[in-house]
Design a protein around this motif. Structure first.
Motif, PDB file in Angstrom:
ATOM      1  N   GLY A  52       2.839  14.861   2.334  1.00  0.00           N
ATOM      2  CA  GLY A  52       3.372  16.152   1.890  1.00  0.00           C
ATOM      3  C   GLY A  52       2.249  17.174   1.757  1.00  0.00           C
ATOM      4  O   GLY A  52       1.180  16.996   2.337  1.00  0.00           O
ATOM      5  N   PRO A  53       2.544  18.196   1.011  1.00  0.00           N
ATOM      6  CA  PRO A  53       3.871  18.517   0.494  1.00  0.00           C
ATOM      7  C   PRO A  53       4.607  19.468   1.428  1.00  0.00           C
ATOM      8  O   PRO A  53       4.012  20.007   2.380  1.00  0.00           O
ATOM      9  CB  PRO A  53       3.542  19.210  -0.820  1.00  0.00           C
ATOM     10  N   VAL A  75       1.445   8.554   0.527  1.00  0.00           N
ATOM     11  CA  VAL A  75       2.152   9.755   0.073  1.00  0.00           C
ATOM     12  C   VAL A  75       1.921  10.868   1.084  1.00  0.00           C
ATOM     13  O   VAL A  75       0.771  11.175   1.442  1.00  0.00           O
ATOM     14  CB  VAL A  75       1.654  10.187  -1.335  1.00  0.00           C
ATOM     15  N   HIS A 134       0.859  -1.199   0.000  1.00  0.00           N
ATOM     16  CA  HIS A 134       0.000   0.000   0.000  1.00  0.00           C
ATOM     17  C   HIS A 134       0.890   1.242   0.000  1.00  0.00           C
ATOM     18  O   HIS A 134       1.807   1.366   0.803  1.00  0.00           O
ATOM     19  CB  HIS A 134      -0.900  -0.015   1.243  1.00  0.00           C
ATOM     20  N   LEU A 135       0.632   2.152  -0.922  1.00  0.00           N
ATOM     21  CA  LEU A 135       1.458   3.356  -1.060  1.00  0.00           C
ATOM     22  C   LEU A 135       0.859   4.491  -0.237  1.00  0.00           C
ATOM     23  O   LEU A 135      -0.338   4.772  -0.324  1.00  0.00           O
ATOM     24  CB  LEU A 135       1.524   3.770  -2.539  1.00  0.00           C
ATOM     25  N   LEU A 186      -3.707   3.170  -2.223  1.00  0.00           N
ATOM     26  CA  LEU A 186      -3.077   4.478  -2.120  1.00  0.00           C
ATOM     27  C   LEU A 186      -3.735   5.295  -1.029  1.00  0.00           C
ATOM     28  O   LEU A 186      -4.966   5.328  -0.902  1.00  0.00           O
ATOM     29  CB  LEU A 186      -3.213   5.210  -3.462  1.00  0.00           C
ATOM     30  N   THR A 187      -2.908   5.970  -0.244  1.00  0.00           N
ATOM     31  CA  THR A 187      -3.393   6.953   0.726  1.00  0.00           C
ATOM     32  C   THR A 187      -2.524   8.189   0.588  1.00  0.00           C
ATOM     33  O   THR A 187      -1.293   8.082   0.533  1.00  0.00           O
ATOM     34  CB  THR A 187      -3.310   6.415   2.164  1.00  0.00           C
ATOM     35  N   ILE A 188      -3.150   9.344   0.524  1.00  0.00           N
ATOM     36  CA  ILE A 188      -2.404  10.605   0.427  1.00  0.00           C
ATOM     37  C   ILE A 188      -2.780  11.471   1.617  1.00  0.00           C
ATOM     38  O   ILE A 188      -3.959  11.680   1.896  1.00  0.00           O
ATOM     39  CB  ILE A 188      -2.734  11.367  -0.879  1.00  0.00           C
ATOM     40  N   LEU A 189      -1.762  11.950   2.312  1.00  0.00           N
ATOM     41  CA  LEU A 189      -1.980  12.945   3.371  1.00  0.00           C
ATOM     42  C   LEU A 189      -1.401  14.244   2.843  1.00  0.00           C
ATOM     43  O   LEU A 189      -0.187  14.380   2.692  1.00  0.00           O
ATOM     44  CB  LEU A 189      -1.273  12.523   4.674  1.00  0.00           C
ATOM     45  N   TRP A 190      -2.287  15.211   2.538  1.00  0.00           N
ATOM     46  CA  TRP A 190      -1.866  16.401   1.791  1.00  0.00           C
ATOM     47  C   TRP A 190      -2.131  17.637   2.616  1.00  0.00           C
ATOM     48  O   TRP A 190      -3.270  17.958   2.924  1.00  0.00           O
ATOM     49  CB  TRP A 190      -2.641  16.460   0.465  1.00  0.00           C
TER      50      TRP A 190
END
Lengths: 161, 176
Positions: free
Chosen positions: A144-145, A142, A139-140, B167-171
């Motif tokens: 930021g930013p 991410v 599991h990716l 996918l997990t995004i912490l923005w």
């Protein structure tokens, strides 16, 4: 049945010993099947860390960021992606892996737990956030930013275990 | 194997069957592979007991298996309980300051404030972020998916969870 003396205390003692030996062996076999497998599964996890800069300026996409690009392009709009660093952290439970980011801030990752539901990772992106994430292998994540050199500095974490 | 057969097998093994009873049992053994397997298992256990009992030094050093098993269980239980009960703000890493004076996480913000923030963020985000087609895949409030704890020192953050993309995004919104 000749020769059998059910009331014989020696026989009872011997059989009792064999009975409990059998129970003990079965328990040990069960513990052995659970313990080492659990231990082996929880020993170390590999975390691929990719530090990249996303930019709205036209430019090239770093081939090392191809997987990141494929996943992010449906979520974020950017024109170029440059991979600053890519490395593997191999961490045991409670080990802390650190990666120095180009803006001199530190990324820290610490596996807290690995079980059938995945890994629980504690992650700190210095100056930005601290989080605990429950992730499956592959599991990716991410993060930021952070503003850097006119672009957006992001960190991608991909655990494997 | 019923109880009577079990008794007879053990008696045979222990040398307590004599005369015709013994001969009858031996004949049964020759014709019954299952019975022979049971006898073999019995002999193995007896051999093991004999080895343990005949080695005083080994007996003294023998590990207390029950204690070892019982000793490992609380640690496993503690790990599971730790994940469930870890209080927000509990230090995970060595001493460092990451807004430690303000440990309020976005989970703790009042519902009204968070909703207003989310609405503002959504407007700002439309300029720079493309929202996923599936409205359920972009969550501005983590509901127990990948993100179990989040501390941004009070700053606005957008959490995008896309399980189908793994996918997990912490923005961080104000860094955009």
């Amino acid at each position: 049945m000749s020769g059998v003396k059910p009331g014989d205390s020696l026989s009872r003692g011997r059989r009792s010993k064999r009975h409990w030996a059998g129970v003990l062996l079965a328990t040990c076999a069960l513990a052995a099947s659970l313990g080492p497998a659990r231990t082996a599964a929880a020993e170390t996890i590999e975390i691929e860390v990719t530090v990249a800069i996303l930019s709205s300026e036209p430019g090239k996409v770093d081939p090392r960021g191809k997987k990141l690009l494929e996943k992010l392009s449906s979520q974020l709009r950017f024109e170029s992606l440059k991979v600053i660093e890519q490395r593997q952290l191999v961490l045991a439970i409670d080990d802390v892996g650190e990666v120095m980011l180009p803006n001199r801030r530190v990324l820290r990752v610490k596996p807290l737990l690995v079980d059938a539901r995945g890994a629980l990772l504690a992650v700190e992106m210095e100056g930005t956030l601290e989080s605990q994430l429950r992730v499956r292998s592959g599991h990716l994540v991410v993060l930021g930013p952070q503003r850097y050199q006119g672009g957006q500095l992001v960190v991608a974490l991909e655990p494997h275990f | 194997m019923n109880e009577q057969e079990r008794l007879e097998l053990e008696a045979f093994h222990d040398g307590e069957l004599h005369g015709f009873a013994r001969l009858r049992f031996q004949r049964r053994l020759r014709g019954d592979p299952r019975l022979r397997a049971e006898l073999e298992a019995l002999e193995t256990v007896s051999r093991w007991i004999a080895e343990v009992e005949s080695a005083p030094a080994r007996r003294a050093a023998a590990p207390d298996l029950w204690r070892e098993i019982a000793g490992a269980l609380p640690a496993m239980d503690a790990q599971v309980a730790d994940e469930a009960a870890r209080p927000p703000g509990a230090p995970v890493f060595a001493a460092r300051s990451v807004g430690s004076a303000r440990l309020a996480t976005w989970f703790r913000r009042s519902g009204v404030a968070a909703a207003a923030l989310a609405a503002t963020a959504a407007v700002a985000l439309a300029v720079v972020l493309r929202m996923p087609d599936d409205p359920g895949g972009s969550e501005q409030f983590a509901s127990g998916g990948t993100v179990r704890y989040l501390d941004t020192s009070g700053r606005a953050v957008l959490v995008i969870e896309q399980p189908e993309l793994d996918l997990t995004i912490l923005w961080m919104i104000d860094e955009v």
